[in-house]
Design a protein around this motif. Structure first.
Motif, short mmCIF file in Angstrom:
data_model
loop_
_atom_site.label_atom_id
_atom_site.label_comp_id
_atom_site.label_asym_id
_atom_site.label_seq_id
_atom_site.Cartn_x
_atom_site.Cartn_y
_atom_site.Cartn_z
N HIS A 35 -8.54 -3.20 -1.40
CA HIS A 35 -7.69 -3.71 -0.32
C HIS A 35 -8.12 -3.08 1.01
O HIS A 35 -8.60 -1.94 1.03
N PHE A 36 -7.90 -3.81 2.07
CA PHE A 36 -8.16 -3.27 3.40
C PHE A 36 -6.99 -2.37 3.81
O PHE A 36 -5.86 -2.55 3.34
N GLU A 37 -7.29 -1.42 4.67
CA GLU A 37 -6.20 -0.63 5.25
C GLU A 37 -5.23 -1.54 6.00
O GLU A 37 -5.64 -2.55 6.58
N HIS A 38 -3.94 -1.15 5.93
CA HIS A 38 -2.84 -1.88 6.56
C HIS A 38 -2.45 -3.15 5.80
O HIS A 38 -1.57 -3.90 6.24
N ASP A 39 -3.09 -3.38 4.65
CA ASP A 39 -2.65 -4.49 3.79
C ASP A 39 -1.31 -4.16 3.16
O ASP A 39 -0.91 -2.98 3.07
N THR A 40 -0.62 -5.18 2.69
CA THR A 40 0.62 -5.01 1.92
C THR A 40 0.29 -5.18 0.44
O THR A 40 -0.31 -6.19 0.03
N ILE A 81 4.05 -1.41 -0.97
CA ILE A 81 3.36 -0.62 0.05
C ILE A 81 3.08 -1.55 1.24
O ILE A 81 2.24 -2.45 1.15
N THR A 82 3.79 -1.37 2.31
CA THR A 82 3.71 -2.31 3.43
C THR A 82 2.57 -1.99 4.40
O THR A 82 2.14 -2.85 5.16
N ASP A 89 -2.95 6.02 -0.49
CA ASP A 89 -2.62 4.96 -1.45
C ASP A 89 -3.74 4.61 -2.42
O ASP A 89 -3.54 3.81 -3.32
N SER A 90 -4.93 5.18 -2.24
CA SER A 90 -6.02 4.94 -3.20
C SER A 90 -5.86 5.87 -4.39
O SER A 90 -5.72 7.08 -4.23
N GLY A 91 -5.85 5.31 -5.60
CA GLY A 91 -5.72 6.15 -6.78
C GLY A 91 -5.33 5.35 -8.02
O GLY A 91 -5.52 4.14 -8.10
N GLN A 92 -4.77 6.05 -8.99
CA GLN A 92 -4.34 5.45 -10.25
C GLN A 92 -2.84 5.14 -10.21
O GLN A 92 -2.06 5.94 -9.69
N ASN A 106 -6.47 0.92 -11.34
CA ASN A 106 -7.03 1.59 -10.16
C ASN A 106 -6.88 0.70 -8.93
O ASN A 106 -7.16 -0.50 -9.00
N ILE A 107 -6.44 1.31 -7.85
CA ILE A 107 -6.33 0.62 -6.57
C ILE A 107 -7.15 1.40 -5.54
O ILE A 107 -7.00 2.62 -5.41
N THR A 108 -8.00 0.66 -4.82
CA THR A 108 -8.84 1.29 -3.80
C THR A 108 -8.52 0.68 -2.44
O THR A 108 -8.60 -0.54 -2.27
N VAL A 109 -8.12 1.53 -1.51
CA VAL A 109 -7.87 1.09 -0.14
C VAL A 109 -9.03 1.62 0.72
O VAL A 109 -9.34 2.82 0.68
N THR A 110 -9.65 0.74 1.47
CA THR A 110 -10.83 1.13 2.26
C THR A 110 -10.59 0.90 3.75
O THR A 110 -9.90 -0.04 4.14
N ASP A 111 -11.20 1.77 4.55
CA ASP A 111 -11.14 1.59 6.01
C ASP A 111 -12.37 0.84 6.52
O ASP A 111 -12.56 0.68 7.72
#
Length: 296
Positions: A35-40, A81-82, A89-92, A106-111
């Motif tokens: 997911h991109f940063e600032h995504d819900t 997560i808004t 927020d990246s993790g298990q 697993n969820i990965t949030v990237t900038d």
């Protein structure tokens, strides 16, 4: 009631057999690992094993396990997560309820500006899976290059890659690249297809359930028929009793008549014959006769 409960129980078993494997994992909306940063992002286990009130847990790198929603009293139910961030927020993620625990995702949030859209859950063996390479600012005319375990697979002008009949040989770490900008890596794993023996079991259990219901309906019909016949039986019994009552005096009298003892008594009478002439040689002797009196 017991038969109905049995049928309901059988149906419940049938439905439990038909549950999909995805129900053992938290559900994520949107359904992707990156997911991109600032995504819900929303993570939920509601409905898992037919239960509600699951608590979403998470483990962020170099941090302790914590609830997805920080306030413990409000931490049951879906976690929304808004405004997602890479560091927080990246993790298990998984869900817990008492001693019950779901599988981990697993969820990965990237900038960064490029992400690889791949399914959150393991891919069922034999299924087709499509990977999408997304740019945060450009949505059309994208040529993407896909790699697996660091080796380039192929480039696609459509920005997506479909793998037909996914198997263990397709497992690995996948990335994509747009205009030289590469995404984070996402692991794709395979899981066994649901065993086919559930279908015969389902048919068998449904057959048993329908058979029990048919027997129950037949029993109800028989009971109703018996109840409808009951008044006629009572009327017949009453009429029979009255007939017996009316005929009983005559019967009793007849029985009494037949049972009455027959009395037989002997009565003795003295009978004197008239005198005869003197010269009659016969002597005067009394003659006795026996008379029998009684009822025939």
């Amino acid at each position: 009631m017991e038969v109905t409960a049995l049928c309901i129980r059988l149906l419940q078993v049938d439905f439990s057999c038909s549950q999909t494997a995805d129900e053992a994992f938290p559900q994520v909306v949107p359904n992707r690992q990156q997911h991109f940063e600032h995504d819900t992002i929303e993570v939920s286990c509601e409905g898992l094993e037919g239960l509600t009130g699951w608590r979403v847990m998470k483990k962020i790198k170099d941090k302790d396990v914590q609830t997805c929603i920080h306030e413990w009293t409000k931490s049951t139910g879906p976690c929304k997560i808004t405004n997602a961030y890479q560091t927080s927020d990246s993790g298990q993620y998984w869900c817990e309820m008492g001693v019950k625990k779901s599988n981990i995702i697993n969820i990965t949030v990237t900038d960064g500006s490029v992400i690889l859209e791949s399914p959150v859950h393991p891919v069922t063996q034999g299924d087709a899976v499509t990977l999408y390479c997304k740019n945060k600012t450009i949505s059309s005319n994208i040529t993407a290059e896909f790699s697996k375990n660091g080796h380039v697979m192929e480039s696609r002008s459509t920005g997506n890659l479909t793998i037909e009949s996914f198997s263990t040989s397709n497992e690995g770490l996948y990335t994509c690249k747009i205009s030289g900008v590469e995404s984070r890596g996402s692991w794709l794993t395979v899981r066994a297809a649901p065993s086919s023996h559930h279908a015969p079991q389902l048919s068998l259990l449904l057959g048993i359930g329908l058979g029990v219901l048919a027997l129950l309906l037949l029993l109800v019909v028989v009971l109703l028929a018996c109840r409808k016949r009951q008044p006629n039986i009572r009327d017949t019994t009453t009429a029979s009793d009255s007939c017996q009552s009316s005929s009983s005096p005559q019967t009793v009298s007849e029985e009494a008549s037949e049972a009455a003892p027959i009395y037989s008594e002997a009565t003795y009478a003295l009978v004197t014959k008239p005198k005869k002439k003197k010269d009659d040689e016969s002597l005067h002797h009394p003659v006795y006769h026996t008379l029998s009196l009684g009822m025939d």
